[in-house]
Design a protein around this motif. Sequence first.
Motif, PDB file in Angstrom:
ATOM      1  N   PRO A   1       0.840  -1.197   0.000  1.00 35.01           N
ATOM      2  CA  PRO A   1       0.000   0.000   0.000  1.00 35.01           C
ATOM      3  C   PRO A   1       0.880   1.254   0.000  1.00 35.01           C
ATOM      4  O   PRO A   1       2.013   1.220   0.509  1.00 35.01           O
ATOM      5  N   LEU A   2       0.336   2.338  -0.507  1.00 38.55           N
ATOM      6  CA  LEU A   2       1.083   3.580  -0.691  1.00 38.55           C
ATOM      7  C   LEU A   2       1.764   4.050   0.590  1.00 38.55           C
ATOM      8  O   LEU A   2       2.918   4.478   0.579  1.00 38.55           O
ATOM      9  N   GLN A   3       1.030   3.934   1.704  1.00 38.06           N
ATOM     10  CA  GLN A   3       1.552   4.525   2.944  1.00 38.06           C
ATOM     11  C   GLN A   3       2.719   3.727   3.528  1.00 38.06           C
ATOM     12  O   GLN A   3       3.373   4.179   4.449  1.00 38.06           O
ATOM     13  N   GLN A   4       2.978   2.531   2.996  1.00 42.35           N
ATOM     14  CA  GLN A   4       4.088   1.726   3.513  1.00 42.35           C
ATOM     15  C   GLN A   4       5.320   1.769   2.621  1.00 42.35           C
ATOM     16  O   GLN A   4       6.373   1.229   2.973  1.00 42.35           O
ATOM     17  N   ARG A   5       5.193   2.424   1.487  1.00 44.14           N
ATOM     18  CA  ARG A   5       6.288   2.352   0.518  1.00 44.14           C
ATOM     19  C   ARG A   5       7.518   3.129   0.965  1.00 44.14           C
ATOM     20  O   ARG A   5       8.646   2.712   0.714  1.00 44.14           O
ATOM     21  N   ALA A   6       7.328   4.256   1.603  1.00 44.18           N
ATOM     22  CA  ALA A   6       8.478   5.057   2.043  1.00 44.18           C
ATOM     23  C   ALA A   6       9.325   4.253   3.036  1.00 44.18           C
ATOM     24  O   ALA A   6      10.561   4.238   2.943  1.00 44.18           O
ATOM     25  N   ASP A   7       8.665   3.599   3.980  1.00 43.11           N
ATOM     26  CA  ASP A   7       9.397   2.779   4.953  1.00 43.11           C
ATOM     27  C   ASP A   7      10.096   1.608   4.270  1.00 43.11           C
ATOM     28  O   ASP A   7      11.216   1.237   4.631  1.00 43.11           O
ATOM     29  N   ALA A   8       9.423   1.022   3.293  1.00 46.57           N
ATOM     30  CA  ALA A   8      10.023  -0.105   2.576  1.00 46.57           C
ATOM     31  C   ALA A   8      11.287   0.360   1.853  1.00 46.57           C
ATOM     32  O   ALA A   8      12.326  -0.314   1.890  1.00 46.57           O
ATOM     33  N   VAL A   9      11.226   1.527   1.217  1.00 47.04           N
ATOM     34  CA  VAL A   9      12.404   2.049   0.521  1.00 47.04           C
ATOM     35  C   VAL A   9      13.530   2.299   1.520  1.00 47.04           C
ATOM     36  O   VAL A   9      14.689   1.951   1.272  1.00 47.04           O
ATOM     37  N   SER A  10      13.194   2.878   2.660  1.00 44.46           N
ATOM     38  CA  SER A  10      14.232   3.149   3.675  1.00 44.46           C
ATOM     39  C   SER A  10      14.909   1.866   4.112  1.00 44.46           C
ATOM     40  O   SER A  10      16.144   1.816   4.241  1.00 44.46           O
ATOM     41  N   SER A  11      14.124   0.819   4.346  1.00 44.29           N
ATOM     42  CA  SER A  11      14.731  -0.433   4.807  1.00 44.29           C
ATOM     43  C   SER A  11      15.529  -1.101   3.685  1.00 44.29           C
ATOM     44  O   SER A  11      16.571  -1.711   3.940  1.00 44.29           O
ATOM     45  N   LEU A  12      15.069  -0.968   2.451  1.00 43.13           N
ATOM     46  CA  LEU A  12      15.832  -1.530   1.328  1.00 43.13           C
ATOM     47  C   LEU A  12      17.164  -0.808   1.178  1.00 43.13           C
ATOM     48  O   LEU A  12      18.200  -1.433   0.917  1.00 43.13           O
ATOM     49  N   VAL A  13      17.146   0.510   1.329  1.00 48.07           N
ATOM     50  CA  VAL A  13      18.383   1.288   1.237  1.00 48.07           C
ATOM     51  C   VAL A  13      19.333   0.866   2.360  1.00 48.07           C
ATOM     52  O   VAL A  13      20.540   0.685   2.143  1.00 48.07           O
ATOM     53  N   TYR A  14      18.785   0.700   3.558  1.00 47.48           N
ATOM     54  CA  TYR A  14      19.601   0.271   4.702  1.00 47.48           C
ATOM     55  C   TYR A  14      20.250  -1.078   4.437  1.00 47.48           C
ATOM     56  O   TYR A  14      21.456  -1.271   4.636  1.00 47.48           O
ATOM     57  N   GLU A  15      19.436  -2.025   3.964  1.00 43.88           N
ATOM     58  CA  GLU A  15      19.969  -3.373   3.667  1.00 43.88           C
ATOM     59  C   GLU A  15      20.999  -3.330   2.559  1.00 43.88           C
ATOM     60  O   GLU A  15      22.019  -4.013   2.635  1.00 43.88           O
ATOM     61  N   ALA A  16      20.711  -2.561   1.528  1.00 41.97           N
ATOM     62  CA  ALA A  16      21.643  -2.486   0.400  1.00 41.97           C
ATOM     63  C   ALA A  16      22.978  -1.904   0.849  1.00 41.97           C
ATOM     64  O   ALA A  16      24.049  -2.405   0.492  1.00 41.97           O
ATOM     65  N   ASN A  17      22.905  -0.854   1.676  1.00 35.49           N
ATOM     66  CA  ASN A  17      24.133  -0.255   2.229  1.00 35.49           C
ATOM     67  C   ASN A  17      24.922  -1.286   3.018  1.00 35.49           C
ATOM     68  O   ASN A  17      26.146  -1.378   2.897  1.00 35.49           O
ATOM     69  N   ALA A  18      24.216  -2.034   3.854  1.00 32.73           N
ATOM     70  CA  ALA A  18      24.879  -3.032   4.696  1.00 32.73           C
ATOM     71  C   ALA A  18      25.534  -4.105   3.829  1.00 32.73           C
ATOM     72  O   ALA A  18      26.644  -4.567   4.117  1.00 32.73           O
ATOM     73  N   ARG A  19      24.876  -4.497   2.763  1.00 38.47           N
ATOM     74  CA  ARG A  19      25.414  -5.547   1.899  1.00 38.47           C
ATOM     75  C   ARG A  19      26.638  -5.043   1.127  1.00 38.47           C
ATOM     76  O   ARG A  19      27.584  -5.777   0.892  1.00 38.47           O
ATOM     77  N   ILE A  20      26.612  -3.782   0.732  1.00 40.44           N
ATOM     78  CA  ILE A  20      27.760  -3.223   0.010  1.00 40.44           C
ATOM     79  C   ILE A  20      28.948  -3.075   0.949  1.00 40.44           C
ATOM     80  O   ILE A  20      30.094  -3.356   0.584  1.00 40.44           O
ATOM     81  N   ARG A  21      28.676  -2.663   2.190  1.00 37.60           N
ATOM     82  CA  ARG A  21      29.774  -2.528   3.173  1.00 37.60           C
ATOM     83  C   ARG A  21      30.327  -3.895   3.558  1.00 37.60           C
ATOM     84  O   ARG A  21      31.517  -4.041   3.792  1.00 37.60           O
TER      85      ARG A  21
END
Lengths: 137, 173
Positions: free
Chosen positions: B55-75
């Motif tokens: 749903p629309l209202q959950q997408r911002a949080d989902a993006v934030s967590s994906l960015v966090y995970e992606a950062n962690a995986r790159i590091r």
Amino acid sequence: MNPGRCAACRYLRRRCPPDCIFSPYFPPNNPQRFVSIHRIYGASNVAKLLQQLPSHLRTQAADSLYLEAQYRMEDPVYGCVGLISLLQQQIHDVERQLAMTQAEIAFRARHPQAVESNLLNNVGNPSFSNQASSWFM
Amino acid sequence: MGGNSPCASCKLLRRRCAKDCIFAPYFPSDDPHKFAIVHKVFGASNVSKTLQELPLQQRADAVSSLVYEANARIRDPVYGCVGAISYLQNQVSQLQMQLAVAQAEIVCIQMQQDPIMVAANPQMVLGQADDDDQAFLLQNQCFNFANNNASSSAYVNIHESLKRESIFGDKVS
């Protein structure tokens, strides 16, 4: 059909070469493992990531990718970041409890004569520990 | 978003940024790195599918967590976020042990200061305990504590919500 194909090549419906990057980590007896990882990361991203790692680290990488993929499938909004937040909150809570308990120990050590029977009711009582810790401020 | 100002995703993917671009609200053009790392780890189409299913209202949080995970995986390409989880779980265990030791110390102080009262009312010290055996257990715990053995948690009033099963088993050292 090659019965020896790894789970990845089976899923991708392709030949499994002898040097397949996936086959050591995605055995055919666990198809769900590759399905989860492919759904979240995509086969080509996983292949690139594994190829960039020395071979002795690839098992751990595949395992951690699988774990993160499972968390993400279970919680599409927060994935494993939800667990990280929860753990950070737990650390904060236990640190706070520990500080209060240590303050209570220090208080009791400095005021042994002040211990009365009704104080036994206050073990673990946050308001008592707060009071005890405030006496040192 | 859209028109003549493509979002970071469409810039990277070199495509026209539609008015209803699913990425545009979360990947503004002034932060190209954010989409770049998410695309590197998860792939644009996977991210798009994930967002479309929410749903629309959950997408911002989902993006934030994906960015966090992606950062962690790159590091940390080997362990990613799982390395952080392992570290935090260890921290929680260590702190719980320190708390257990501190709580045992309080019990022993109380035993020394008013042993008769404590023995008669073990539930006052053990909190949830309401069994006569707890009085005996309490005396034993203090003996063990005095001998630097604080591993037993019978007298520790740690809230159940702090206990978590290991997510690794034997997989990650």
